[in-house]
Design an enzyme around this catalytic site. Sequence first.
Site, PDB file in Angstrom:
ATOM      1  N   HIS A 221       0.621  -2.684  10.581  1.00 40.61           N
ATOM      2  CA  HIS A 221       1.807  -3.196  11.280  1.00 40.61           C
ATOM      3  C   HIS A 221       1.963  -2.673  12.702  1.00 40.61           C
ATOM      4  CE1 HIS A 221       2.701  -4.846   7.407  1.00 40.61           C
ATOM      5  NE2 HIS A 221       2.731  -3.637   6.885  1.00 40.61           N
TER       6      HIS A 221
ATOM      7  N   GLN B 266       3.148 -10.489  10.208  1.00 39.00           N
ATOM      8  CA  GLN B 266       3.478  -9.211   9.568  1.00 39.00           C
ATOM      9  C   GLN B 266       2.348  -8.205   9.667  1.00 39.00           C
ATOM     10  OE1 GLN B 266       1.670  -8.230   6.208  1.00 39.00           O
ATOM     11  NE2 GLN B 266       2.901  -9.544   4.874  1.00 39.00           N
TER      12      GLN B 266
ATOM     13  N   ARG C 210      -8.550  -9.584   4.650  1.00 36.73           N
ATOM     14  CA  ARG C 210      -7.525  -8.924   5.466  1.00 36.73           C
ATOM     15  C   ARG C 210      -7.821  -7.434   5.613  1.00 36.73           C
ATOM     16  NH1 ARG C 210      -2.411  -6.340   4.154  1.00 36.73           N
ATOM     17  NH2 ARG C 210      -0.675  -6.961   5.524  1.00 36.73           N
TER      18      ARG C 210
ATOM     19  N   SER D 275       5.145  -5.729   2.989  1.00 33.52           N
ATOM     20  CA  SER D 275       3.824  -5.807   3.588  1.00 33.52           C
ATOM     21  C   SER D 275       2.867  -6.588   2.691  1.00 33.52           C
ATOM     22  CB  SER D 275       3.294  -4.392   3.876  1.00 33.52           C
ATOM     23  OG  SER D 275       2.038  -4.423   4.506  1.00 33.52           O
ATOM     24  N   LEU D 276       1.830  -5.936   2.189  1.00 35.11           N
ATOM     25  CA  LEU D 276       0.875  -6.603   1.306  1.00 35.11           C
ATOM     26  C   LEU D 276       1.577  -7.273   0.132  1.00 35.11           C
ATOM     27  CD1 LEU D 276      -2.174  -6.971   0.401  1.00 35.11           C
ATOM     28  CD2 LEU D 276      -1.720  -5.026  -1.078  1.00 35.11           C
TER      29      LEU D 276
ATOM     30  N   GLN E   6       0.829  -1.199   0.000  1.00 38.59           N
ATOM     31  CA  GLN E   6       0.000   0.000   0.000  1.00 38.59           C
ATOM     32  C   GLN E   6       0.871   1.259   0.000  1.00 38.59           C
ATOM     33  OE1 GLN E   6      -3.881  -0.212   2.302  1.00 38.59           O
ATOM     34  NE2 GLN E   6      -2.663  -1.666   3.471  1.00 38.59           N
TER      35      GLN E   6
END
Length: 317
Positions: A200, A249, A116, A91-92, A10
């Site tokens: 996070h 994560q 998610r 991340s993603l 993102q």
Amino acid sequence: MSLAFVFPGQGSQSIGMMASLAKGSPVIQATFAQASEVLGYDLWKLCQEGPELALNATECTQPAMLAAGVATYRLWRERGGTQPDMMAGHSLGEFSALVAAGSIEFRTAVALVKFRAQAMQMAVPRGQGAMAAILGLEDIDVEAACEEAAQGEVVEAVNFNAPGQVVIAGNTAAVARAIAAATARGAKRAVPLPISVPSHSSLMMPAAIRLREQLEKVPVRATQGPAVYGVEIKEHVGAESIRAGLVKQLHTPVYWAATVRTIITAGATHVFECGPGRVLTSLNRRVDKNRNLAMIALEDPKALQDALTAVGSTGRI
């Protein structure tokens, strides 16, 4: 030569993203069409036309970035690009890497990231959480600014992206206080990020619990070929390792600079960013101070052709 692919998360989304690559092959829009079938709305249209506020909402951003990363990788392979030796996702982007590595089927991943995103937004309703990039300050000073600014709320350093670039996340008011505290400590800039949840941070623990339950319901396979590095900056070794990493994560920091250093130590000579923009490429250059890596962001047809040429592919676009 050893090739690594990295997938952004993102923050790399923008209206019109992927349009230039889509002109060269139907695989881009076909990938978005598959995602749209799962989501129940036209994801490609949203990415091309907006509105920007909708694209930046995490429940739309996450599927969009997943589709973008996978579509770019599919185009790379379609044009004759070789399979990379290793992969990592920010991340993603780890979901995109796992799809590319054959661990999670694409449609399954679309449904997972949709779940998610919804779980994350439910954990912290829109407007109650925020993220910001702190530039030009040592990691320890950013952490001190967060500790000072918390005042009974949550604000934490959550992305250690590169020297002098740390992202913070938490309750909206606490993030604002941390920006002021970091600026007082000498930060060059503090940039709010277009993300509607405090990713996070420890505020995501309820979402992580829900994601763990969901992951148990879907098939996950060991990676097939490339090494994929996860949240603990170690190679995933099996399905349970992958599930555990994707849960962890969600509520713990991303150590991207350390991930890039691990890729270098593992022997990477070329790192290609697979998705819209060049956020990771810019970060990677700051990490790779000795210029060990050849880097290209596959953001347009010319960059794709340059990358194919760099690895000796005969593919043409």
